[in-house]
Design a protein around this motif. Structure first.
Motif, short mmCIF file in Angstrom:
data_model
loop_
_atom_site.label_atom_id
_atom_site.label_comp_id
_atom_site.label_asym_id
_atom_site.label_seq_id
_atom_site.Cartn_x
_atom_site.Cartn_y
_atom_site.Cartn_z
N THR A 166 0.51 -3.87 -46.92
CA THR A 166 1.89 -4.01 -47.27
C THR A 166 2.51 -3.05 -48.28
N GLU A 192 5.62 -8.84 -40.25
CA GLU A 192 4.45 -9.55 -41.10
C GLU A 192 3.44 -10.66 -40.82
N ASP A 208 3.99 -11.32 -48.57
CA ASP A 208 4.47 -9.94 -47.95
C ASP A 208 6.01 -9.95 -47.62
N GLU A 229 2.39 -5.53 -39.47
CA GLU A 229 1.32 -5.86 -40.21
C GLU A 229 0.25 -6.93 -39.76
MG MG Z 1 -0.11 -7.38 -46.81
#
Ligand code: MG
Ligand code: ZN
Length: 226
Positions: free
Chosen positions: A43, A63, A71, A116
């Motif tokens: 992140t 995310e 996050d 991510e």
């Molecule tokens: Mg993260």
């Protein structure tokens, strides 16, 4: 039998990953799949990259977390499109999760998409998402032996980022030895040394992101995968 089942799951995943690629291509969105163990700084690197590039590129973020939106909330403050996937226990993202996420993102308003992944150095390597590049982060405090313990991800990565280099003096992380080990496993991976705290090395990293986003002359913008 077990092996057969795993193969079927992965080939179904790969087919959906191809659809994701086609969708990203159609909207000219370049996607980076960011992987690391928990706490290595996925992140933080994404946030630093957004702050550095957002005047030049329109960035979006997916995310992936087992639970929570912590996050995603941080990314949202940068005023970029962000979509949270909670995997509900799964320790990796798969192509179907990304497919559903892409359907709910403003792709026509994006140039660069960060995905991510869930913090895990094992199975994220098995699941293609339809990304253009795989980015692997390893942080100085977690040690340079990760490359020996989890070679698959290091073998697959297009870029390996050593994060938290401001902490190197307090660790036994040997960057030169790590760099040699990486070359032995993966000739093509670019190695970056960064600190998301001091911002050292961030420009080298973002320069690479910009250069790898550029389409090669007179061919498809995607480079063939080895
Ligand atoms: Mg993260
Ligand atoms: Zn998993």
């Amino acid at each position: 039998m077990n092996i057969k089942i795993l193969k079927d799951i992965l080939s179904a995943n790969d087919q959906i990953a191809e659809r994701n690629r086609a969708l990203l291509d159609k909207h000219k969105v370049f996607a980076l799949n960011v992987m690391s163990s928990p706490g290595a700084g996925k992140t933080s690197l994404i946030l630093d990259t957004i702050r550095t590039l957002k005047k030049r590129k329109r960035v979006g973020v997916i995310e992936g977390d087992i639970s929570s939106t912590i996050d995603a909330e941080k990314v949202k403050k940068e005023r970029v499109p962000v979509l949270q996937i909670n995997t509900g226990g799964e320790c990796h993202l798969d192509a179907a999760m990304i497919n559903r996420a892409l359907e709910n993102m403003p792709l026509e308003e994006m140039d660069l998409l960060f995905i991510e992944n869930v913090g895990n150095l094992v199975c994220p390597g098995e699941f293609k998402l339809g990304e253009d590049r795989k980015v692997l982060i390893v942080s100085a405090p977690e040690g340079d032996d990760k490359i020996y313990k989890y070679p698959l991800l290091f073998h697959l990565a297009d870029a390996v980022v050593v994060n938290k280099i401001d902490l190197l003096p307090y660790t036994t992380f040997d960057v030169d030895g790590f760099s040699k080990a990486l070359k032995g496993l993966n000739q093509k991976a670019r190695l970056f040394r960064v600190s998301c705290t001091t911002h050292e090395g961030i420009e080298d990293w973002t320069d690479w992101v910009l250069s790898t986003m550029r389409p090669p002359k007179q061919t498809s913008r995607r480079q063939p995968r080895p």
